[in-house]
Scaffold this active site. Structure first.
Site, PDB file in Angstrom:
ATOM      1  N   CYS A 113       0.821  -1.227   0.000  1.00 16.24           N
ATOM      2  CA  CYS A 113       0.000   0.000   0.000  1.00 16.24           C
ATOM      3  C   CYS A 113       0.854   1.276   0.000  1.00 16.24           C
ATOM      4  O   CYS A 113       0.368   2.340  -0.359  1.00 16.24           O
ATOM      5  CB  CYS A 113      -0.958   0.007   1.184  1.00 16.24           C
ATOM      6  N   HIS A 250      -3.309   7.460   2.461  1.00 18.13           N
ATOM      7  CA  HIS A 250      -3.687   6.152   1.933  1.00 18.13           C
ATOM      8  C   HIS A 250      -5.138   5.881   2.333  1.00 18.13           C
ATOM      9  O   HIS A 250      -5.550   6.118   3.465  1.00 18.13           O
ATOM     10  CB  HIS A 250      -2.765   5.080   2.517  1.00 18.13           C
ATOM     11  N   ASN A 280     -10.077   0.049  -0.519  1.00 19.74           N
ATOM     12  CA  ASN A 280      -8.622   0.095  -0.434  1.00 19.74           C
ATOM     13  C   ASN A 280      -8.031  -0.462  -1.728  1.00 19.74           C
ATOM     14  O   ASN A 280      -8.138  -1.653  -1.997  1.00 19.74           O
ATOM     15  CB  ASN A 280      -8.160  -0.736   0.776  1.00 19.74           C
TER      16      ASN A 280
HETATM   17  O1  UT7 Z   1      -3.873  -1.020   3.381  1.00 24.04           O
HETATM   18  C1  UT7 Z   1      -3.175  -1.746   4.330  1.00 24.04           C
HETATM   19  C2  UT7 Z   1      -3.557  -1.354   5.662  1.00 24.04           C
HETATM   20  N1  UT7 Z   1      -4.717  -2.056   6.089  1.00 24.04           N
HETATM   21  C3  UT7 Z   1      -5.529  -1.469   6.910  1.00 24.04           C
HETATM   22  O2  UT7 Z   1      -5.324  -0.314   7.189  1.00 24.04           O
HETATM   23  C4  UT7 Z   1      -6.631  -2.246   7.563  1.00 24.04           C
HETATM   24  C5  UT7 Z   1      -6.601  -1.981   9.027  1.00 24.04           C
HETATM   25  N2  UT7 Z   1      -7.673  -2.583   9.785  1.00 24.04           N
HETATM   26  C6  UT7 Z   1      -8.944  -2.193   9.646  1.00 24.04           C
HETATM   27  O3  UT7 Z   1      -9.289  -1.355   8.844  1.00 24.04           O
HETATM   28  C7  UT7 Z   1      -9.962  -2.781  10.611  1.00 24.04           C
HETATM   29  O4  UT7 Z   1      -9.300  -3.489  11.620  1.00 24.04           O
HETATM   30  C8  UT7 Z   1     -10.994  -3.723   9.923  1.00 24.04           C
HETATM   31  C9  UT7 Z   1     -11.915  -2.887   9.051  1.00 24.04           C
HETATM   32  C10 UT7 Z   1     -10.251  -4.753   9.085  1.00 24.04           C
HETATM   33  C11 UT7 Z   1     -11.843  -4.417  10.979  1.00 24.04           C
HETATM   34  O5  UT7 Z   1     -12.462  -3.467  11.824  1.00 24.04           O
HETATM   35  P1  UT7 Z   1     -12.408  -3.672  13.405  1.00 24.04           P
HETATM   36  O6  UT7 Z   1     -13.218  -2.609  13.996  1.00 24.04           O
HETATM   37  O7  UT7 Z   1     -10.965  -3.777  13.801  1.00 24.04           O
HETATM   38  O8  UT7 Z   1     -13.189  -5.041  13.582  1.00 24.04           O
HETATM   39  P2  UT7 Z   1     -12.680  -6.415  14.213  1.00 24.04           P
HETATM   40  O9  UT7 Z   1     -11.649  -7.048  13.344  1.00 24.04           O
HETATM   41  O10 UT7 Z   1     -12.359  -6.186  15.642  1.00 24.04           O
HETATM   42  O11 UT7 Z   1     -14.019  -7.277  14.098  1.00 24.04           O
HETATM   43  C12 UT7 Z   1     -15.180  -6.950  14.834  1.00 24.04           C
HETATM   44  C13 UT7 Z   1     -16.255  -7.980  14.544  1.00 24.04           C
HETATM   45  C14 UT7 Z   1     -15.762  -9.420  14.670  1.00 24.04           C
HETATM   46  O12 UT7 Z   1     -16.788 -10.157  15.280  1.00 24.04           O
HETATM   47  P3  UT7 Z   1     -16.693 -10.542  16.843  1.00 24.04           P
HETATM   48  O13 UT7 Z   1     -15.416 -11.308  16.985  1.00 24.04           O
HETATM   49  O14 UT7 Z   1     -16.688  -9.235  17.569  1.00 24.04           O
HETATM   50  O15 UT7 Z   1     -17.928 -11.348  17.045  1.00 24.04           O
HETATM   51  C15 UT7 Z   1     -15.595  -9.868  13.249  1.00 24.04           C
HETATM   52  O16 UT7 Z   1     -15.766 -11.246  13.080  1.00 24.04           O
HETATM   53  O17 UT7 Z   1     -16.720  -7.843  13.203  1.00 24.04           O
HETATM   54  C16 UT7 Z   1     -16.716  -9.128  12.548  1.00 24.04           C
HETATM   55  N3  UT7 Z   1     -16.468  -8.918  11.129  1.00 24.04           N
HETATM   56  C17 UT7 Z   1     -17.451  -8.668  10.246  1.00 24.04           C
HETATM   57  N4  UT7 Z   1     -18.786  -8.551  10.377  1.00 24.04           N
HETATM   58  C18 UT7 Z   1     -19.498  -8.272   9.266  1.00 24.04           C
HETATM   59  C19 UT7 Z   1     -15.298  -8.932  10.464  1.00 24.04           C
HETATM   60  N5  UT7 Z   1     -15.487  -8.698   9.163  1.00 24.04           N
HETATM   61  C20 UT7 Z   1     -16.818  -8.526   8.991  1.00 24.04           C
HETATM   62  C21 UT7 Z   1     -17.627  -8.250   7.881  1.00 24.04           C
HETATM   63  N6  UT7 Z   1     -18.945  -8.118   8.055  1.00 24.04           N
HETATM   64  N7  UT7 Z   1     -17.106  -8.072   6.646  1.00 24.04           N
END
Ligand code: UT7
Length: 323
Positions: A113, A250, A280
């Site tokens: 990225c 980004h 992204n």
């Molecule tokens: O370009 C390279 C750099 N990359 C990034 O900058 C990405 C950085 N990370 C992020 O943007 C965020 O961490 C994410 C968008 C990937 C995830 O957001 P989050 O607020 O950190 O969510 P999380 O991973 O803590 O997940 C929260 C919940 C989980 O369920 P439980 O364990 O709380 O029951 C996940 O299983 O959301 C669930 N979840 C989803 N639910 C619906 C994960 N993906 C999805 C989805 N739809 N697509």
């Protein structure tokens, strides 16, 4: 002194638009979750015949048109990508051939990225070193082809696209009032590899592999790393956040962008956000955002623009330039 000035900019997106709601039938997700957690509303996905090289070529042609130049005027092409059409040759030489160029030289740059920020920095060094007068810098990606479409934690986040700029050698006085690239700061730390990587490759599995990410872990590091490198850029240039006209980060997650801007005390009116429009797009995200803000008249000649990116590796960096 020589400065690398942006003479033209262009962008290209695949034809197929995929809204969040369209993904609800593919994995267990919802428009509401995606918008709340990321700010993403839609992305473009490459179809048959659309590849990193074809999208890169389209963006390059748009940037050349915008600059009033032709491929004959270009000495070097750098393509930032992690999703080349082939393991080799580089997508950059493919694009060189598509543009009908048999002069000059071309290569790919792999910093995930952060690729566009790395590539601008590299182009600036070639220009200031006197090896090139005009450089085409392209960020082009087809991440849809390395996504595991059964993994909802990653497949909803990414999209395909390309953006390009033409950098040209210009005269500067060594002041921050000069047009062109003013500072470039790059960082990497390979000890974070397992947090964001592709689980295949020619020398390990002989397959292309799929993107794997511990999103929460990446999120945790992103804001601190990015603000740190931006503060280094500010101190090198002798400026403060108040001097910035446009912050073009980004485009991975709106929450990361908002938190970074807040920490730097950059007002939201100065932040360019396009992640809602294309998700992204890795190395294409910064030039796509730049092209949007130049196209709609926000970024104007003379504006001080701060570019930033962070991604797999980890790699991260910031470029400060005057448009
Ligand atoms: O370009 C390279 C750099 N990359 C990034 O900058 C990405 C950085 N990370 C992020 O943007 C965020 O961490 C994410 C968008 C990937 C995830 O957001 P989050 O607020 O950190 O969510 P999380 O991973 O803590 O997940 C929260 C919940 C989980 O369920 P439980 O364990 O709380 O029951 C996940 O299983 O959301 C669930 N979840 C989803 N639910 C619906 C994960 N993906 C999805 C989805 N739809 N697509």
């Amino acid at each position: 002194m020589i400065r690398s000035v942006i003479k033209g900019i262009g962008a290209a997106k695949p034809e197929r638009l995929v809204k969040n709601a369209d993904l609800e039938g593919i994995v267990e997700t919802s428009d509401e979750w995606i918008v709340q957690r990321t700010g993403i509303r839609q992305r473009y996905i490459a179809g048959e015949g659309e590849t990193t090289a074809s999208l890169g070529e389209a963006a390059a042609r748009a940037a050349l048109d915008n600059a009033g130049l032709t491929p004959d005027d270009i000495d070097l092409i750098i393509v930032a990508t992690s999703t080349p059409d082939n393991t080799f040759p580089a997508s950059a030489v493919d694009i060189q051939a598509r543009l009908g160029m048999t002069h000059g030289f071309a290569f790919d740059m792999q910093a995930v990225c952060s690729g566009f920020v790395y590539a601008i920095t590299t182009a600036d060094l070639y220009i200031r070193g006197g090896m090139a007068k005009r450089v085409l810098v392209i960020g082009s990606e087809t991440f849809s082809r390395i996504l595991d479409w059964k993994d909802r934690t990653t497949c909803v986040l990414f999209g395909d696209g390309a953006g390009a700029v033409v950098l040209e050698a210009g005269e500067g006085r060594g002041l921050t009032s000069d047009r062109g690239v003013l500072t470039a700061n790059l960082r990497s730390d390979g000890s974070h590899k397992q947090k964001l990587y592709v689980d295949g490759g020619p020398s390990s599995t002989q397959t292309v592999g799929y993107l794997r990410m511990e999103g929460r872990e990446v999120f945790k590091h992103a804001v601190g790393m990015v603000t740190d490198v931006i503060e280094a850029a500010f101190s090198e240039a002798g400026i403060t956040a108040a001097d910035i006209d446009w912050f073009v980060p980004h485009q991975a997650n709106k929450r990361i962008i908002d938190a970074t801007a807040k920490k730097l005390e950059l007002p939201s009116e100065k932040v360019v956000i396009t992640v809602d429009q294309h998700g992204n797009t890795s190395a294409a995200s910064v030039p796509l955002a730049l092209a949007t803000a130049v196209g709609d008249g926000r970024i104007k000649q003379g504006d001080l623009v701060l570019l930033e990116a962070m991604g797999g590796g980890f790699t991260w960096g910031a470029v400060l330039l005057r448009w």
